[in-house]
Design an enzyme around this catalytic site. Sequence first.
Site, short mmCIF file in Angstrom:
data_model
loop_
_atom_site.label_atom_id
_atom_site.label_comp_id
_atom_site.label_asym_id
_atom_site.label_seq_id
_atom_site.Cartn_x
_atom_site.Cartn_y
_atom_site.Cartn_z
N ASP A 30 80.67 90.10 83.86
CA ASP A 30 81.93 90.39 84.54
C ASP A 30 82.98 90.80 83.51
OD1 ASP A 30 83.23 89.42 87.55
OD2 ASP A 30 84.61 89.92 85.91
N ASN A 87 81.58 86.26 97.50
CA ASN A 87 82.76 86.38 98.36
C ASN A 87 82.52 87.47 99.41
OD1 ASN A 87 84.16 84.49 96.74
ND2 ASN A 87 84.67 86.10 95.27
N HIS A 100 77.74 91.38 95.66
CA HIS A 100 77.47 90.84 94.33
C HIS A 100 77.52 89.33 94.37
CE1 HIS A 100 81.76 91.73 94.78
NE2 HIS A 100 81.98 90.64 94.07
P1 5GP Z 1 84.93 89.79 93.95
O1 5GP Z 1 86.40 89.44 93.79
O2 5GP Z 1 84.76 91.05 94.76
O3 5GP Z 1 84.06 88.67 94.40
O4 5GP Z 1 84.43 90.07 92.46
C1 5GP Z 1 84.52 91.30 91.83
C2 5GP Z 1 84.30 91.06 90.36
O5 5GP Z 1 84.01 92.29 89.75
C3 5GP Z 1 85.53 90.49 89.65
O6 5GP Z 1 85.20 89.24 89.04
C4 5GP Z 1 85.88 91.56 88.62
O7 5GP Z 1 86.31 91.02 87.40
C5 5GP Z 1 84.58 92.34 88.48
N1 5GP Z 1 84.74 93.75 88.15
C6 5GP Z 1 85.54 94.64 88.80
N2 5GP Z 1 85.43 95.87 88.24
C7 5GP Z 1 84.52 95.73 87.24
C8 5GP Z 1 83.99 96.66 86.29
O8 5GP Z 1 84.31 97.84 86.26
N3 5GP Z 1 83.09 96.17 85.39
C9 5GP Z 1 82.69 94.85 85.38
N4 5GP Z 1 81.81 94.49 84.46
N5 5GP Z 1 83.18 93.96 86.29
C10 5GP Z 1 84.08 94.39 87.19
#
Ligand code: 5GP
Length: 114
Positions: A30, A87, A100
Amino acid sequence: MQSCVFCKIVAGEIPCKKIYEDDALFAFEDVNPAAPIHILIIPKKHMETLHEIQDADKELIGSIFVAANEIARKQGIAQEGFRIVANCGENGGQTVFHIHYHLLGGRRMEWPPG
Ligand code: 5GP
Ligand code: ZN
């Protein structure tokens, strides 16, 4: 899906620190870690939310947890424990709309989540 950040990561169009890959799954660090180990495990197939999961996806989704175990072993957190979080939708706190699973470890987690 063309505009999806995680599809772009799978396609190699956005760089990432890859941790694991097989025919159906991809895992990477992440970009904004919430724990010493914070890895995202995703199906390569674009699916927006957990709510889209159907009977035909049972094996795919099950394989995420098998991969998570393998990753946790390799990361050295299998014995001490870890957390897997997914989530779903706005109230679930989802910000990237490609399914994810967050694999979090390396520190003691708190409960309940915010
Ligand atoms: P959510 O909030 O949808 O459960 O989690 C999305 C996750 O994706 C977040 O923890 C965020 O830091 C990660 N994330 C978003 N964009 C990118 C990216 O471009 N690269 C990586 N490695 N992680 C990302
Ligand atoms: Zn996608």
